[in-house]
Design an enzyme around this catalytic site. Sequence first.
Site, mmCIF file in Angstrom:
data_model
loop_
_atom_site.group_PDB
_atom_site.id
_atom_site.type_symbol
_atom_site.label_atom_id
_atom_site.label_comp_id
_atom_site.label_asym_id
_atom_site.label_seq_id
_atom_site.Cartn_x
_atom_site.Cartn_y
_atom_site.Cartn_z
ATOM 1 N N ARG A 1 -13.036 -6.779 -11.857
ATOM 2 C CA ARG A 1 -13.322 -6.157 -10.549
ATOM 3 C C ARG A 1 -14.079 -4.836 -10.711
ATOM 4 N NH1 ARG A 1 -7.949 -6.432 -7.015
ATOM 5 N NH2 ARG A 1 -9.402 -5.768 -5.399
ATOM 6 N N SER B 1 0.839 -1.207 0.000
ATOM 7 C CA SER B 1 0.000 0.000 0.000
ATOM 8 C C SER B 1 0.870 1.251 0.000
ATOM 9 C CB SER B 1 -0.884 0.022 1.251
ATOM 10 O OG SER B 1 -1.817 -1.020 1.200
ATOM 11 N N GLY C 1 -5.433 -3.751 -8.072
ATOM 12 C CA GLY C 1 -6.619 -2.935 -7.782
ATOM 13 C C GLY C 1 -6.219 -1.616 -7.136
ATOM 14 N N ARG D 1 -2.525 -14.299 -2.686
ATOM 15 C CA ARG D 1 -2.722 -14.631 -1.263
ATOM 16 C C ARG D 1 -3.381 -16.001 -1.085
ATOM 17 N NH1 ARG D 1 -0.816 -9.947 0.708
ATOM 18 N NH2 ARG D 1 -1.714 -8.022 -0.108
ATOM 19 N N LYS E 1 -11.977 -9.117 -4.127
ATOM 20 C CA LYS E 1 -10.525 -8.906 -4.170
ATOM 21 C C LYS E 1 -9.986 -9.521 -5.465
ATOM 22 C CE LYS E 1 -10.342 -6.724 -0.314
ATOM 23 N NZ LYS E 1 -10.069 -5.298 -0.346
ATOM 24 N N SER F 1 -13.404 1.191 2.290
ATOM 25 C CA SER F 1 -12.381 0.964 1.279
ATOM 26 C C SER F 1 -11.357 2.097 1.286
ATOM 27 C CB SER F 1 -13.004 0.855 -0.117
ATOM 28 O OG SER F 1 -11.983 0.905 -1.094
ATOM 29 N N GLN G 1 -8.981 2.225 -0.741
ATOM 30 C CA GLN G 1 -8.694 2.562 -2.144
ATOM 31 C C GLN G 1 -9.627 3.678 -2.617
ATOM 32 O OE1 GLN G 1 -8.952 -1.093 -4.375
ATOM 33 N NE2 GLN G 1 -7.119 -1.956 -3.410
ATOM 34 N N ARG H 1 -12.352 -14.483 -2.519
ATOM 35 C CA ARG H 1 -11.485 -15.178 -1.547
ATOM 36 C C ARG H 1 -12.266 -16.029 -0.555
ATOM 37 N NH1 ARG H 1 -6.869 -10.426 -0.743
ATOM 38 N NH2 ARG H 1 -5.664 -11.082 -2.575
ATOM 39 N N ASP I 1 -7.006 -8.260 4.138
ATOM 40 C CA ASP I 1 -6.186 -9.112 3.262
ATOM 41 C C ASP I 1 -5.650 -10.344 3.998
ATOM 42 O OD1 ASP I 1 -6.583 -7.357 1.165
ATOM 43 O OD2 ASP I 1 -4.722 -6.261 1.523
HETATM 44 C C1 S3P Z 1 -5.595 -1.249 -0.041
HETATM 45 C C2 S3P Z 1 -6.867 -1.306 0.461
HETATM 46 C C3 S3P Z 1 -7.630 -2.561 0.602
HETATM 47 C C4 S3P Z 1 -6.732 -3.789 0.517
HETATM 48 C C5 S3P Z 1 -5.756 -3.684 -0.621
HETATM 49 C C6 S3P Z 1 -4.857 -2.473 -0.429
HETATM 50 C C7 S3P Z 1 -4.922 0.050 -0.155
HETATM 51 O O1 S3P Z 1 -8.576 -2.627 -0.438
HETATM 52 O O2 S3P Z 1 -7.511 -4.956 0.361
HETATM 53 O O3 S3P Z 1 -4.950 -4.838 -0.701
HETATM 54 O O4 S3P Z 1 -3.694 0.087 -0.341
HETATM 55 O O5 S3P Z 1 -5.611 1.081 -0.045
HETATM 56 P P1 S3P Z 1 -10.034 -1.911 -0.331
HETATM 57 O O6 S3P Z 1 -9.821 -0.450 -0.373
HETATM 58 O O7 S3P Z 1 -10.790 -2.407 -1.521
HETATM 59 O O8 S3P Z 1 -10.603 -2.390 0.955
#
Ligand code: S3P
Length: 451
Positions: A123, A25, A95, A397, A346, A167, A169, A350, A319
Amino acid sequence: MTAARLTARRAGPLRGVVRAPGDKSISHRALILGALAHGTTQVEGLLEGDDVKRTAAAMAAFGAGVERTGEGRWRIEGRGGFSEPADVVDCGNAGTGVRLIMGAAAGFELSATFTGDASLRGRPMNRVLKPLGEMGAAWICRAGGRLPLTLKGGGLRHVAYRLPEPSAQVKSAVLLAGLHADGGAEVIEPEATRDHTERMLRGFGAEVEVREEGLGRHIVLPGGQRLAATRIRVPGDPSSAAFPLVAALVTPGSEVTVEGMLLNSLRIGLLDTLGEMGADLTVANVREEGGELVGDVTARHSELTGVEVPPARAPAMIDEYPILAVAAAFAAGRTVMRGIGEMRVKESDRIALMAAGLAACGVGVEEEPETLTVVGAQRGNHPVAGGAGVITHGDHRIAMSHLVLGLASDAPVSVDEPGMIATSFPGFVGLMQGLGAEIATSSPPERSDRG
Ligand code: S3P
């Protein structure tokens, strides 16, 4: 493509001291913020996995100077903004990469086409497109907001966006777009998610206000801010450290230390859960590095007991449920993981793949839309038969989790598409072998006869 598989089998105890690879991240964010900033950002300890390398290439495509200067060392020449890429931006399996880059790119007068591998193309991108659309971005995409899509940025206005799903992200995409929106942006999150974007924006000199109010956490980014280049030291990824740590917990006689692991409280729900299961875990040498807490975490083989994982903990370990499910297979009694519907969107579904893989290895599992329950055996029994070839749908994973399972099960466990492990943990096999694990390339094992 070869049909090579990796097979893990039971050997002696795991012992040793290792370093987890750089946090994924933080690595993505270091590159993106470095490209958005003015001047030269130096990064140390960057994760050199496939996902992050895609983001590095994307930043070069958007006009930044991106140079690898040594192992894990990267220099990013930020131009204070993005220019239009000459070609399609392929984010591979990532993602985080594509969603954060779309947010950042939306702030500029440009058009960019994004795609990814088969998993990423399946996705949902609507979760990011919705707030970016409210800010004024436009796009053309496949049905359901899937990649490939062409995004048209520029002329953004302020949004106050309440996240419908927890989220980081989506939060990050809105904040990055907000950097170049008239009036900035505000994100309201009902449940706290990883806060690296907020912390790192501050590291690049931006003002970010965070306040807890009745209905959640408000993150306010005022408009008209300029990012200044900085130095970043990327801590070890707790999501990768989880694999050697759990391997030690389930393999008799083991003791493994992972040094320099990120201890951000929004990332270490797994340590809390394993602690509740009776894991012998110690955290030493806790220190601050680059605005984050890090420490050295030691795991010793433990008799684990099943637990109910509170749903509110999901964002802090989203994760890590696959590897938790492996720990649960070796625990006495039931481990119930509720409120984990996000696991289904994901790199693969999963919940479904862990349920299928564990069942194929003789572990009791119950799958519901938002819940996974693993039924461990009685204390003292050898609970896990193993002996299966597991389908990973190219999910790193899922592959690493089942390889850890194979290290402590009666019969070997193999996984397909092992090359995908390099998306997040390129040195996984070598690191585990260095601890004493038997993991090797192979053809699929015979299923064991479980009578
Ligand atoms: C992440 C947020 C998570 C996580 C991903 C990394 C990030 O996803 O599962 O591996 O770096 O912001 P989500 O935002 O979809 O929860």
